[in-house]
Design a protein around this motif. Structure first.
Motif, short mmCIF file in Angstrom:
data_model
loop_
_atom_site.label_atom_id
_atom_site.label_comp_id
_atom_site.label_asym_id
_atom_site.label_seq_id
_atom_site.Cartn_x
_atom_site.Cartn_y
_atom_site.Cartn_z
N GLU A 184 0.82 -1.21 0.00
CA GLU A 184 0.00 0.00 0.00
C GLU A 184 0.86 1.26 0.00
OE1 GLU A 184 -3.13 0.16 2.81
OE2 GLU A 184 -3.75 -1.91 2.49
N LEU A 185 2.02 1.20 0.65
CA LEU A 185 2.90 2.37 0.73
C LEU A 185 3.74 2.57 -0.52
CD1 LEU A 185 4.42 2.41 4.34
CD2 LEU A 185 2.94 4.12 3.30
N ARG A 186 3.96 1.50 -1.27
CA ARG A 186 4.85 1.58 -2.44
C ARG A 186 4.43 2.72 -3.36
NH1 ARG A 186 4.74 -3.41 -6.44
NH2 ARG A 186 2.57 -2.73 -6.41
N ASN A 187 5.40 3.58 -3.67
CA ASN A 187 5.13 4.76 -4.49
C ASN A 187 6.10 4.74 -5.67
OD1 ASN A 187 5.19 7.49 -5.51
ND2 ASN A 187 4.05 8.09 -3.68
N THR B 90 2.75 22.02 7.57
CA THR B 90 3.35 20.93 8.33
C THR B 90 2.66 19.64 7.91
OG1 THR B 90 3.89 22.31 10.24
CG2 THR B 90 3.70 19.96 10.62
N LEU B 91 3.46 18.63 7.56
CA LEU B 91 2.94 17.30 7.23
C LEU B 91 3.43 16.31 8.27
CD1 LEU B 91 3.56 16.83 3.38
CD2 LEU B 91 1.40 17.28 4.51
N THR B 92 2.55 15.45 8.75
CA THR B 92 2.99 14.32 9.56
C THR B 92 2.74 13.04 8.78
OG1 THR B 92 0.85 14.14 10.69
CG2 THR B 92 2.55 15.49 11.75
N THR B 93 3.57 12.03 9.05
CA THR B 93 3.51 10.80 8.27
C THR B 93 3.58 9.58 9.18
OG1 THR B 93 5.89 10.52 8.02
CG2 THR B 93 4.79 11.95 6.41
N LEU B 94 3.28 8.44 8.59
CA LEU B 94 3.56 7.18 9.27
C LEU B 94 5.03 7.16 9.67
CD1 LEU B 94 1.71 4.72 6.85
CD2 LEU B 94 0.91 5.52 9.07
N ASP C 241 14.72 -0.98 1.86
CA ASP C 241 13.53 -1.39 1.10
C ASP C 241 12.75 -0.14 0.70
OD1 ASP C 241 11.15 -2.39 0.10
OD2 ASP C 241 10.99 -3.96 1.61
N LEU C 242 12.69 0.14 -0.59
CA LEU C 242 12.04 1.37 -1.07
C LEU C 242 10.53 1.32 -0.97
CD1 LEU C 242 14.24 2.14 -4.21
CD2 LEU C 242 14.41 3.09 -1.91
N TRP C 243 9.97 0.15 -0.78
CA TRP C 243 8.52 0.06 -0.66
C TRP C 243 8.03 0.61 0.67
CZ3 TRP C 243 6.05 -4.94 -3.07
CH2 TRP C 243 6.40 -5.01 -4.42
N GLN C 244 8.94 0.82 1.63
CA GLN C 244 8.51 1.29 2.94
C GLN C 244 8.89 2.75 3.18
OE1 GLN C 244 10.61 1.56 6.15
NE2 GLN C 244 12.46 1.69 4.91
N LEU C 245 9.24 3.47 2.09
CA LEU C 245 9.66 4.86 2.25
C LEU C 245 8.48 5.79 2.49
CD1 LEU C 245 12.52 5.72 -0.25
CD2 LEU C 245 12.66 5.02 2.14
N VAL C 246 8.66 6.68 3.46
CA VAL C 246 7.71 7.75 3.74
C VAL C 246 8.09 8.99 2.92
CG1 VAL C 246 7.02 9.38 5.54
CG2 VAL C 246 7.07 6.92 6.02
N ARG D 297 0.99 8.57 0.16
CA ARG D 297 0.30 7.41 0.72
C ARG D 297 0.59 7.25 2.20
NH1 ARG D 297 0.17 2.50 -3.62
NH2 ARG D 297 -0.41 3.72 -5.45
N ALA D 298 1.60 7.98 2.69
CA ALA D 298 2.02 7.82 4.08
C ALA D 298 1.62 8.99 4.97
CB ALA D 298 3.53 7.63 4.15
#
Length: 202
Positions: free
Chosen positions: A6-9, A132-136, A78-83, A182-183
């Motif tokens: 789901e996070l993969r961008n 301001t953005l907050t993320t996972l 792992d690039l699929w878990q990048l915020v 997505r994050a």
């Protein structure tokens, strides 16, 4: 569906492929920050980092969610878990004075918290604003929103706050950040007014 799927961008990964042989900051879903020189991207999934040109040490630096810095010879991320990613690195953001004071005095935030599609619609209306953005992962990115292409937000950075620390990575070390939409978990606008009302819903 697994969280990494789901996070993969793909857009963020394509942008990273243009950063080969450059120093980058990578922000992971798990709250870890990786600082190194991007040597390669394997199978559109793994980023290979070696010691950064701007690093004060001869090793890759990993900032843990608790604020501890770990040094390794190289790492695969792992690039699929990048915020998100930090670019335009002008000095070691982790070691060389990158941790500075928090947000400027006299500024108030008004926070909008909705489901992600609504957050993204709000974000597209805020181009040119200080936000301001907050993320996972517990990251907070503060700066001027430059553009929102596809599933990314590009900010001219003022401060980046990492989990477990009240200090920040400042714009003297990192000039810009690209955030995986997505994050994101919240969007806030920053104004000089003390009586700000909540942003309108989308």
């Amino acid at each position: 569906m697994p969280i990494f799927s789901e996070l993969r961008n793909r857009r963020l990964i394509r942008e990273l492929c243009c950063e080969l042989n450059k120093d980058v900051l990578l922000f992971g879903f798990d709250g870890f920050v990786y600082f190194g020189n991007l040597q390669s991207v394997e199978e559109s999934r793994l980023a290979i980092l070696t010691p950064a040109a701007e690093a004060e040490s001869n090793e890759v630096e990993i900032l843990t969610p608790g604020g501890e810095v770990i040094h390794v010879d190289f790492t695969r991320v792992d690039l699929w878990q990048l915020v998100g990613k930090g670019t335009g690195i002008v000095s070691d953001p982790i070691q060389s004075g990158g941790f500075t004071s928090s947000r400027p005095d006299g500024k108030k935030t008004k926070k909008t918290r909705h489901e992600s599609p609504c957050l993204i619609r709000q974000l597209r209306r805020m181009i040119g604003d200080e936000i301001t953005l907050t993320t996972l992962g517990g990251f907070l990115f503060e700066g001027t929103l430059a553009e929102v292409p596809d599933e990314l937000a590009i900010l001219r950075i003022q401060d980046i706050f990492v989990p477990g620390s009240s200090s920040s990575l400042s714009n003297s070390s990192v000039r810009s950040a690209v955030i995986n939409l997505r994050a994101i978990t919240s969007v806030s606008s920053i104004s000089c007014c003390s009586d700000s009302e909540s942003s309108p819903l989308c």
